[in-house]
Design an enzyme around this catalytic site. Structure first.
Site, short mmCIF file in Angstrom:
data_model
loop_
_atom_site.label_atom_id
_atom_site.label_comp_id
_atom_site.label_asym_id
_atom_site.label_seq_id
_atom_site.Cartn_x
_atom_site.Cartn_y
_atom_site.Cartn_z
N GLU A 1 20.53 9.81 -2.79
CA GLU A 1 20.78 8.39 -2.67
C GLU A 1 21.15 7.71 -1.65
OE1 GLU A 1 23.45 7.25 -7.22
OE2 GLU A 1 23.93 8.75 -6.02
N GLU A 2 21.72 8.26 -1.40
CA GLU A 2 22.67 7.93 0.13
C GLU A 2 20.67 7.52 0.97
OE1 GLU A 2 25.31 9.14 4.43
OE2 GLU A 2 24.65 10.86 2.42
N GLY A 3 19.54 8.22 1.15
CA GLY A 3 18.98 8.61 1.61
C GLY A 3 17.96 7.35 1.34
#
Length: 496
Positions: free
Chosen positions: A173-175
């Protein structure tokens, strides 16, 4: 006189009825244009707001975003209004005193109250996303992680915003959200342009995300994220490497050099003359290296600097595994990665480290960049301390961090001296910070529609111009018709 009076009587434009009609027509046109201008005039902009807290491994940041209130139907342009960095370390460092994790956020939340109109507070969504620091804490001590989240939630609920939850973000998700942010701010999504890849480097993890024509998600589907944004489909490759942020990578490098339990090491990634006594417990207190701790060691070791860029590269390469790969191609540690494609934006610690080293210009040949970094690492520690007025702990690590960044890009992600110029180190895009927070909020508030929103065929100026011209044209036609019919009426037999 009689002749002039007779001409006036015969001239239809001097008839009272004609004059009245003309005046009414002019008044109608003026009224029409006035209404159009007033109805479509530019009025004072009203905004809606959103707040996202980025709870990273080394610190927490608060971001306020705003967008036009009258365009809340998936078309409003979202921009960053305010940024506040929370004092102290990341929330994962408060395991012994969880309540302080919540208290640390109060100052920035007060700033948010001041920067958002009071009447908008109740409808302003408030999110907190925790990243790799809390992911590591959850692996190490799940109950401690829960206590920190409870303390944070209690503080967030105490403010007059619309609290939407505090959660742990997955690395994927962060990426992915970082990729959305970069391309949204650069207006690539609305126009369906070739997208920019995202390189994110934090303290505990690093992410790489990009679209490749050779990747459809069939090979290593765990690395695939599919989006439909503004009517365009994207299959995104993304991967997050936990323990490969710059702070944890330094621990990996130190663990490699102290695996035999020496009382002193000569570290080529630190400047000549650097000399510090460090505790083994402080190096190995992370899940990233705790299983590598030597069995029999003294409590401390002397950390000496060697200042050798080439040898530092070799130390850093040792923290990567380049030998195992069960896919058609890999980056490192057996992780699949398709061929690199297009331009890349490198942000967060990538930018801050390379900006400090004055190496953000990627049009400079990679060989020159490496030579400059080599010269910096070879500079004596005494000289470095004289030239820079920043805390020594951070100053001492720039040689390692810069070398780590280049090694990660070249050896880990397979950039070359030719493709290095496709990387752009970025801090902001159009006054908004690059990072995952904006993409996260856009996703949760549904501000990016799957289909492209409809737009008026004409701009406001064109619209008013066309209506005005048509009104004048219709009035002229009406007068011409009236004029052509008037003589017939005037020649009718008169009853005497």
């Amino acid at each position: 006189m009689s002749t002039q009076r007779e001409m006036k009587e015969k001239n239809p434009w001097h008839r009272p009825v004609t004059i009245i009609i003309t005046v009414i027509g002019v008044i109608a046109i003026v009224t029409l244009v006035t209404v159009l201008v007033i109805q479509n005039r530019t009025i004072a902009q009203k905004y809606k707001y959103g707040i996202v807290l980025d709870a990273g491994s080394s610190h927490t940041s608060l971001y306020i975003y705003q967008w036009p209130a009258e365009k809340d139907n998936n078309t409003g342009r979202v921009e960053q209004k305010h940024h506040c960095q929370v004092a102290g370390k990341g929330i994962s460092s408060y395991t012994a005193t969880p309540y302080k994790a919540g208290e640390s956020l109060i100052s920035c939340l007060k700033e948010a109250k001041e920067n958002i109109p009071q009447k908008m507070h109740p409808e302003t969504p408030l999110y907190l996303g925790a990243t790799a620091g809390m992911r590591l804490l959850k692996l190490e001590n799940s109950s401690a992680s829960d206590e920190v989240f409870k303390a944070v939630e209690k503080t967030l609920r105490g403010f007059p915003f619309s609290y939407q939850g505090a959660r742990l973000l997955a690395g994927q998700e962060e990426g992915a959200f970082g990729w959305v942010t970069v391309n949204y701010l650069d207006d690539r999504l609305t126009q369906g342009l070739e997208t920019t890849g995202a390189l994110d480097l934090g303290g505990a993890s690093t992410q790489i995300s990009f679209v490749s024509d050779e990747y459809n998600g069939s090979e290593s589907p765990d690395n695939a994220v599919s989006f439909r944004l503004y009517g365009y489909d994207y299959t995104l490759y993304t991967h997050s490497f936990l323990c490969y942020g710059k702070d944890q990578a330094l621990r990996l490098a130190l663990a490699h050099q102290t695996k035999s339990g020496p009382t002193a090491i000569m570290d080529p990634c630190f400047h000549k003359g650097y000399n510090e006594t460090k505790h083994y417990a402080a190096v190995y207190d992370s899940p990233c290296v705790s299983d590598q701790k030597p069995q029999i060691v003294s409590e401390t070791f002397i950390h000496l600097g060697g200042g050798n860029f080439t040898q530092c590269q070799e130390v850093i390469k040792s923290v990567f595994n380049f030998t195992s790969c069960r896919y058609s191609r890999c980056s490192f540690n057996g992780i699949f990665q398709p061929p690199l494609q297009g331009q890349f934006g490198a942000f967060s610690a990538y930018f801050f480290v390379m900006n400090f080293l004055n190496l953000t210009d990627t049009s400079v040949p990679l060989k020159t960049v490496m030579q400059k970094l080599s010269d910096y690492c070879a500079t004596p520690w005494t000289q470095i301390k004289k030239e820079h007025d920043i805390p020594l702990k951070y100053l001492a690590e720039y040689c390692f961090s810069g070398t780590y960044i280049l090694t990660l890009m070249m050896e880990g992600y397979n950039f070359t001296s030719e493709t290095y110029s496709s990387i752009k180190y970025i801090q902001k895009i159009k006054n908004s910070d690059a990072g995952w927070t904006l993409g996260y909020m856009l996703n949760l508030t549904n501000m990016i529609p799957a289909e492209a929103p409809d737009s008026p065929p004409l701009t406001y100026t064109s619209y008013v111009s066309v209506v005005t011209v048509m009104a004048i044209l219709l009035f002229v036609i009406f007068i011409l018709i009236l004029y052509s019919l008037w003589p017939k009426c005037n020649t009718e037999p008169k009853i005497i």
